[in-house]
Design an enzyme around this catalytic site. Structure first.
Site, PDB file in Angstrom:
ATOM      1  N   HIS A 171      -6.702 -43.460  -1.670  1.00  0.00           N
ATOM      2  CA  HIS A 171      -6.902 -44.166  -2.940  1.00  0.00           C
ATOM      3  C   HIS A 171      -7.938 -43.449  -3.796  1.00  0.00           C
ATOM      4  O   HIS A 171      -7.712 -43.156  -4.972  1.00  0.00           O
ATOM      5  CB  HIS A 171      -7.338 -45.613  -2.672  1.00  0.00           C
ATOM      6  N   MET A 184      -4.525  -5.606  11.020  1.00  0.00           N
ATOM      7  CA  MET A 184      -5.405  -4.634  11.666  1.00  0.00           C
ATOM      8  C   MET A 184      -6.214  -3.847  10.645  1.00  0.00           C
ATOM      9  O   MET A 184      -5.716  -3.477   9.590  1.00  0.00           O
ATOM     10  CB  MET A 184      -4.577  -3.647  12.487  1.00  0.00           C
ATOM     11  N   LYS A 192       0.829  -1.202   0.000  1.00  0.00           N
ATOM     12  CA  LYS A 192       0.000   0.000   0.000  1.00  0.00           C
ATOM     13  C   LYS A 192       0.868   1.259   0.000  1.00  0.00           C
ATOM     14  O   LYS A 192       0.652   2.179  -0.795  1.00  0.00           O
ATOM     15  CB  LYS A 192      -0.913  -0.016   1.233  1.00  0.00           C
ATOM     16  N   GLY A 241       9.411 -43.253 -12.390  1.00  0.00           N
ATOM     17  CA  GLY A 241       8.122 -43.463 -11.709  1.00  0.00           C
ATOM     18  C   GLY A 241       8.243 -42.851 -10.324  1.00  0.00           C
ATOM     19  O   GLY A 241       8.632 -43.501  -9.368  1.00  0.00           O
ATOM     20  N   THR A 242       7.920 -41.567 -10.236  1.00  0.00           N
ATOM     21  CA  THR A 242       8.244 -40.856  -8.994  1.00  0.00           C
ATOM     22  C   THR A 242       7.322 -41.215  -7.834  1.00  0.00           C
ATOM     23  O   THR A 242       7.642 -40.892  -6.700  1.00  0.00           O
ATOM     24  CB  THR A 242       8.253 -39.335  -9.225  1.00  0.00           C
ATOM     25  N   CYS A 249       6.610 -40.092 -15.114  1.00  0.00           N
ATOM     26  CA  CYS A 249       5.172 -40.307 -15.062  1.00  0.00           C
ATOM     27  C   CYS A 249       4.778 -40.359 -13.595  1.00  0.00           C
ATOM     28  O   CYS A 249       5.614 -40.475 -12.729  1.00  0.00           O
ATOM     29  CB  CYS A 249       4.787 -41.590 -15.778  1.00  0.00           C
ATOM     30  N   ARG A 282      -3.302   3.115   8.472  1.00  0.00           N
ATOM     31  CA  ARG A 282      -3.589   1.956   7.624  1.00  0.00           C
ATOM     32  C   ARG A 282      -2.418   0.986   7.646  1.00  0.00           C
ATOM     33  O   ARG A 282      -1.273   1.399   7.474  1.00  0.00           O
ATOM     34  CB  ARG A 282      -3.810   2.419   6.170  1.00  0.00           C
ATOM     35  N   SER A 335      11.689 -43.974 -17.789  1.00  0.00           N
ATOM     36  CA  SER A 335      10.604 -43.119 -17.318  1.00  0.00           C
ATOM     37  C   SER A 335      10.642 -43.189 -15.800  1.00  0.00           C
ATOM     38  O   SER A 335      10.489 -44.268 -15.218  1.00  0.00           O
ATOM     39  CB  SER A 335       9.256 -43.620 -17.856  1.00  0.00           C
ATOM     40  N   TYR A 346      10.373 -35.200 -21.297  1.00  0.00           N
ATOM     41  CA  TYR A 346       8.931 -34.968 -21.203  1.00  0.00           C
ATOM     42  C   TYR A 346       8.398 -35.341 -19.824  1.00  0.00           C
ATOM     43  O   TYR A 346       9.059 -36.045 -19.072  1.00  0.00           O
ATOM     44  CB  TYR A 346       8.176 -35.779 -22.278  1.00  0.00           C
ATOM     45  N   ARG A 404      -3.654  -1.247  -6.595  1.00  0.00           N
ATOM     46  CA  ARG A 404      -2.923  -2.516  -6.480  1.00  0.00           C
ATOM     47  C   ARG A 404      -3.395  -3.435  -7.602  1.00  0.00           C
ATOM     48  O   ARG A 404      -4.430  -3.196  -8.209  1.00  0.00           O
ATOM     49  CB  ARG A 404      -3.183  -3.168  -5.115  1.00  0.00           C
ATOM     50  N   GLY A 450      -5.448 -10.781   7.399  1.00  0.00           N
ATOM     51  CA  GLY A 450      -5.386 -10.971   8.851  1.00  0.00           C
ATOM     52  C   GLY A 450      -4.970  -9.747   9.647  1.00  0.00           C
ATOM     53  O   GLY A 450      -5.037  -9.734  10.878  1.00  0.00           O
ATOM     54  N   ARG A 485      -1.045 -48.152 -18.367  1.00  0.00           N
ATOM     55  CA  ARG A 485      -0.965 -49.250 -17.393  1.00  0.00           C
ATOM     56  C   ARG A 485      -1.860 -50.391 -17.854  1.00  0.00           C
ATOM     57  O   ARG A 485      -3.062 -50.205 -17.973  1.00  0.00           O
ATOM     58  CB  ARG A 485      -1.406 -48.770 -16.008  1.00  0.00           C
ATOM     59  N   ASP A 491       6.529 -44.458  -6.900  1.00  0.00           N
ATOM     60  CA  ASP A 491       7.272 -45.520  -6.223  1.00  0.00           C
ATOM     61  C   ASP A 491       8.632 -45.034  -5.757  1.00  0.00           C
ATOM     62  O   ASP A 491       9.096 -45.415  -4.692  1.00  0.00           O
ATOM     63  CB  ASP A 491       7.433 -46.735  -7.151  1.00  0.00           C
TER      64      ASP A 491
HETATM   65  P1  ADP Z   1      -7.963  -2.092   3.339  1.00  0.00           P
HETATM   66  O1  ADP Z   1      -6.580  -2.591   3.192  1.00  0.00           O
HETATM   67  O2  ADP Z   1      -8.808  -2.945   4.197  1.00  0.00           O
HETATM   68  O3  ADP Z   1      -8.593  -1.732   2.029  1.00  0.00           O
HETATM   69  P2  ADP Z   1      -7.495   0.712   3.697  1.00  0.00           P
HETATM   70  O4  ADP Z   1      -6.392   1.214   4.523  1.00  0.00           O
HETATM   71  O5  ADP Z   1      -7.274   0.739   2.246  1.00  0.00           O
HETATM   72  O6  ADP Z   1      -7.856  -0.743   4.181  1.00  0.00           O
HETATM   73  O7  ADP Z   1      -8.731   1.607   4.073  1.00  0.00           O
HETATM   74  C1  ADP Z   1     -10.046   1.255   4.356  1.00  0.00           C
HETATM   75  C2  ADP Z   1     -10.966   2.292   3.755  1.00  0.00           C
HETATM   76  O8  ADP Z   1     -10.703   3.574   4.261  1.00  0.00           O
HETATM   77  C3  ADP Z   1     -10.839   2.394   2.257  1.00  0.00           C
HETATM   78  O9  ADP Z   1     -12.113   2.595   1.690  1.00  0.00           O
HETATM   79  C4  ADP Z   1      -9.975   3.618   2.084  1.00  0.00           C
HETATM   80  O10 ADP Z   1     -10.186   4.209   0.842  1.00  0.00           O
HETATM   81  C5  ADP Z   1     -10.440   4.499   3.214  1.00  0.00           C
HETATM   82  N1  ADP Z   1      -9.385   5.418   3.632  1.00  0.00           N
HETATM   83  C6  ADP Z   1      -8.160   5.099   4.068  1.00  0.00           C
HETATM   84  N2  ADP Z   1      -7.428   6.191   4.314  1.00  0.00           N
HETATM   85  C7  ADP Z   1      -8.227   7.263   4.023  1.00  0.00           C
HETATM   86  C8  ADP Z   1      -8.036   8.667   4.070  1.00  0.00           C
HETATM   87  N3  ADP Z   1      -6.870   9.187   4.430  1.00  0.00           N
HETATM   88  N4  ADP Z   1      -9.050   9.439   3.706  1.00  0.00           N
HETATM   89  C9  ADP Z   1     -10.243   8.902   3.320  1.00  0.00           C
HETATM   90  N5  ADP Z   1     -10.478   7.601   3.251  1.00  0.00           N
HETATM   91  C10 ADP Z   1      -9.479   6.757   3.611  1.00  0.00           C
HETATM   92 MG    MG Z   2      -7.888  -0.557   0.745  1.00  0.00          MG
END
Ligand code: ADP
Ligand code: MG
Ligand code: MG
Length: 896
Positions: free
Chosen positions: A468, A107, A26, A779-780, A844, A96, A777, A864, A352, A105, A574, A782
């Site tokens: 199996h 925050m 990001k 036979g990986t 194979c 962010r 060939s 091959y 992204r 996973g 076979r 066995d």
């Molecule tokens: P995620 O990785 O879950 O997408 P983000 O960090 O991209 O989390 O942000 C979550 C939401 O908050 C997104 O919709 C993003 O566009 C919005 N957002 C993040 N930073 C700002 C900001 N500085 N101003 C306005 N909206 C924001």
């Molecule tokens: Mg985002």
């Protein structure tokens, strides 16, 4: 002094897209967008090195971090024309997270940070919009309390819901400034109550609390699990982005949205996205209100009565079109974008590589290569070879309703509808009446092969991904769900109990081998599409790859599928599967039970025309493409009946006393059949079997060549060779048969004799074996068993634990163990070439359809790979990617 903080904004940045390892995805992309001159709210990124420092030093920050953050924060304030914590003109920021690879996973983002009881009034005064200020503050309290302080969401939902009920309100947009003021007071009281302390009013405490929470989240359970599942190293760490807020919730000229530069489910070249007026952050994805379409075209397509962004804010739309076109061209890939409009001004918040379906990935790659944006090699490199599997089988219609009655392991992909049958013989006879059946078993064994072949799909209640049922189903291209442990089968009653209901033999169910789901009734299907973009990309892959791709095919149906999927020959046929056929097994058993050579030859004479007919058909289908036929491999007792009932039945049919059969079964039974009387050892005891098979092959080759006009050069393969002497003993007999056939037919048969290399000794002695054998060939399957001393059938009980405990990276039966088995193959290749420089070398077995193993085969210099017909396209693509990787010295490619 280490630089811990990188600023961006105002048309420039200290970082750039290439710095993902340091700045996270990001942060690096925000910097890149700023450098491109796109309007990005100013901000800064705290590097992943701080994360590493944090964990190496008992969760504390580097000494000079605070000073660097203060400087960067001042810069942001200057650019935004506000001051962090300033009571007259406060700067608000978002915090962010952002790792190198996008990671769910981590925050969640905190928006509107910097608000407190004083600054909120300043925001209200300056914007002239008290409702907006309070709306932002209540969002902030809820997000911060939840994400940083751990107060559950529903504590706030309860308050908001209660307030709305009490005042007869339903939508957030109906709440006025006073309503929000009231709710803010209740929120703060709830936080104080839950945490025994007040919601933090100090903006610096807020900021460092949020930064600490991002770094801490790197080690939360969700993140750890996600990293384990996706092979992301722990020491990568996450970065933190702090960025000036822009407000999409500042009335009717403000909005927030998300968009893909191309359609992520079809790959169509059209902007695809949604937005909400007067909203903030994740409101669009949260589903509180129904979002509006960005383009007029998709508004019409979705027959929405709310205006598109294109109509509502034409200037913003035009500007956005310019940016997304530039971003896609710049990154040379489909982008996933976030943007916000504050009082008519457009701000870009994220870009992204967009996640996409396999189908979309194919279309985007082919289109971009045609547009000249990327090369054909790049297009080929971008497609996940494993993911391709999804396209090669029928799949459930995503729009169809499903009623899941059980879930097991996704053992073999594809979906199928059919009626339940619990018995393999019955499956076969129903199939003969053109009925579609699902074979339902507790588990399967080699005796179920015919039933599995007849079935549209297989369901077992026991066994894992390498059971199996799973292995055979994948080989046959049948969808399979294995280990659906909640299903109870009662063979006697002919019922299965699942999801609280009883299903009988004949009831219709649907199996989804791609997700592991078992569904009630017939769910609608979609058929695979093998032409179009798929065909184009495969043709490109074929131009690039060096490695040949053949298929393992035992039956005419397999051979046809193999050709359809682009196999360049059969690498393994076979012959034992032909022996299991209902009308032949009797002759096979006669042969096994015969007390002398004469009796055996009588039985073999019955089998000869059947085998010859099989091979003739196979050769005709393959029309001159190479075909490797392996002589009989499994121990003989596999063909004999088991259990009193079966023995009595066979005895009656053959006119043999059941005792005799039973005695022979006992005589042939072994402690370790895998290491027992099988492969060439069988042929050495009973050379007449080999002679019959050789004759069938050579006569069929002559017949097929005469019929089709395409010369057939069969490759006769002897299994389980450990010594050159074994090979020579059998090769001599095959040559003698060939001489006889030549005499009888009046044409000299053209053929080669080679061997499976599946024992460590054969790898070590490959040089001398190659002096006799014309091809190898590997036979990986066995070879893996014999190299590691692990029987695949018994590995389930401990191998998964090895993987889970991190002792081995992957199951060696799925992906070749390069360090051990791979070294044996390499030795076999080197020494084999010494013995015979032009030796043909193939592999194979299951590994040949695994992309990582295909990469190894390319590097090992094999000619091959030969895999199951349904994995042929995967192997073709993986082989091309291996060639590309070798050329540019890169590692595994991916679209993420
Ligand atoms: P995620 O990785 O879950 O997408 P983000 O960090 O991209 O989390 O942000 C979550 C939401 O908050 C997104 O919709 C993003 O566009 C919005 N957002 C993040 N930073 C700002 C900001 N500085 N101003 C306005 N909206 C924001
Ligand atoms: Mg985002
Ligand atoms: Mg999120």
């Amino acid at each position: 002094m280490t630089k811990w903080v990188y600023s961006f904004g105002d048309g420039s940045a200290e970082g750039e897209a290439g710095m993902k390892a340091l700045l996270g995805g990001k942060g690096a992309n925000l910097a890149e967008m700023a450098n491109l001159g796109l309007p990005v709210p100013p901000g800064f990124t705290i590097t992943t090195e701080v994360c590493a420092h944090y964990y190496a030093n008992g969760r504390s920050f580097p000494d000079d971090l605070k000073a660097q953050v203060d400087v960067a924060l001042k810069k942001v304030g200057a650019s935004a024309g506000a001051g962090f914590g300033d009571k007259g003109n406060p700067l608000l920021v978002s915090v962010r997270s952002g790792a190198r690879a996008s990671m769910p996973g981590m925050m969640d983002t905190v928006l509107n940070l910097g608000l407190n009881d004083l600054t909120v009034e300043a925001v209200a005064g300056r914007s002239g919009d008290t409702r907006f200020a309070y709306d932002s503050y209540r969002r902030f309290i809820q997000m911060y309390a939840n994400v940083v302080l751990g107060v559950p969401h529903d504590h706030f939902e309860e308050i908001l819901g209660g307030y709305k009920d009490q005042h007869g309100l339903s939508l957030d947009t109906e709440l006025a400034a006073e309503d929000w003021a009231d709710i803010i007071a209740r929120y703060k009281a709830r936080v104080a109550d839950d945490l025994d302390r007040a919601f933090p009013q100090d903006v610096n405490e807020q900021l460092w609390g949020a930064i600490g929470a991002v770094f801490s989240s790197w080690m939360n359970q969700r993140a750890i699990t996600y990293r384990r599942l996706h092979g992301i190293p722990k020491d990568w760490g996450t970065a933190v982005n702090v960025q000036a807020m822009v407000f999409g919730n500042l009335g009717e000229t403000s909005a927030t949205g998300v968009a893909f530069t191309r359609n992520p489910s079809t790959g169509e070249k059209e902007l695809y996205g949604e937005f909400l007026v007067n909203a903030q952050g994740e409101d669009v994805v949260a589903g509180i209100r129904t979002p509006q379409e960005i383009t007029e075209k998709s508004r019409i397509a979705s027959s929405s009565d709310k205006p598109s962004l294109e109509r509502l804010m034409p200037a913003v739309f035009a500007e956005f079109t310019d940016y997304y076109t530039r971003l896609e061209a710049h990154y040379r890939d489909m982008q996933d974008l976030e943007f916000t409009v504050q009082e008519g001004k457009l701000w870009m918040l994220q870009t992204r590589s967009g996640k996409r379906t396999v189908k979309a990935a194919l279309k985007v790659a082919v289109d971009m290569a045609d547009e000249g944006l990327i090369s054909r090699e790049e297009a080929v490199a971008r497609i996940s070879a494993d993911g391709l599997d999804q396209l090669l089988h029928p799949t459930l219609d995503p729009d169809a309703e499903r009623e899941v009655i059980a879930t097991g392991l996704p053992a073999s992909p594809g979906a199928a509808v059919g009626e339940i049958v619990f018995d393999s013989d019955e499956a076969e006879s129903l199939k003969a009446q053109d009925r579609r059946v699902i074979l339902v078993r507790v588990e399967t064994s080699p005796e179920d092969i015919h039933g599995m072949h007849a079935a549209a799909a297989i369901l077992t209640t026991r066994g894992g991904m390498t059971s199996h049922a799973a292995v055979v189903a994948r080989g046959m291209g049948r969808p399979c769900v294995s280990g659906a442990g909640t299903i109870r089968i009662d063979y006697k009653a002919g019922t299965m109990t699942a999801g609280g209901a009883v299903f009988r033999k004949g009831d219709t169910i649907t199996i989804d081998g791609s997700s592991g789901q078992v569904l009630k009734g017939a769910v609608a299907m979609r058929q695979p599409e093998l032409s179009g973009d798929f065909g184009t990309l495969m043709a490109w892959a074929d131009e690039i790859r060096v490695l040949g791709v053949r298929a393992n095919a035992d039956t005419p149906a397999d051979a046809r599928a193999a050709r359809e999927f682009g196999a360049e020959g059969i690498g393994l046929c076979r012959t034992e599967h032909m022996f299991f056929d209902e009308d032949r097994i009797l002759a096979v058993r006669e042969m096994i039970l015969a007390s002398d050579l004469e009796g055996r030859q009588r039985a073999l004479a019955k089998l000869l025309p059947m085998q010859r007919a099989d091979f003739t058909e196979l050769f005709e289908i393959m029309r001159g493409l190479p075909v490797t036929i392996r002589l009989l491999d499994p121990p003989l007792h596999e063909f004999l009946p088991h259990g009193e009932e079966e023995i009595a039945e066979v005895g009656a049919a053959m006119g043999v006393a059941p005792d005799l059969i039973e005695a022979r079964v006992n005589e042939l039974s072994e402690f370790n059949p895998m290491l027992g009387h099988r492969g060439c050892r069988l042929a050495i005891t009973y050379p007449e079997i080999t002679e019959m098979q050789a004759r069938a092959i050579l006569e069929a080759a002559a017949d097929a060549a005469a019929k089709t006009g395409a010369p057939v050069e069969p490759e006769i393969m002897i299994p389980l060779i450990a010594t050159r002497a074994e090979f020579d003993f059998l090769a001599e007999r095959i040559r003698a048969v060939a001489a006889k056939v030549a005499e009888e037919k009046g044409v000299e048969p053209v053929y080669t004799i080679g061997t499976m290399i599946e024992l460590p000794r054969a790898c070590l002695r490959a040089e001398e074996i190659a002096r006799s054998a014309e091809f190898f060939s590997f036979g990986t399957n066995d070879l893996t068993q014999t190299c590691l001393g692990i029987s695949r059938d018994d590995a389930g009980s401990f191998l998964t634990e090895y993987v889970a405990k991190g002792l081995i990276p992957v199951d060696p039966f799925v992906s070749i163990d390069e360090g051990g088995v791979g070294e044996l193959v390499t030795i076999g290749v080197e020494r084999g070439k010494k013995g015979r420089p032009d030796i043909k070398l193939g592999i194979c077995g299951e590994h040949a359809g695994d992309p990582a193993s295909v990469d190894f085969c390319h590097r090992a210099g094999l000619s091959y790979v030969s895999c199951s017909p349904y994995r042929v396209p995967i192997a073709r693509l993986a082989a091309a990617q291996a060639a590309i990787r070798e050329k540019d010295g890169s590692e595994q490619h991916s679209t993420d």
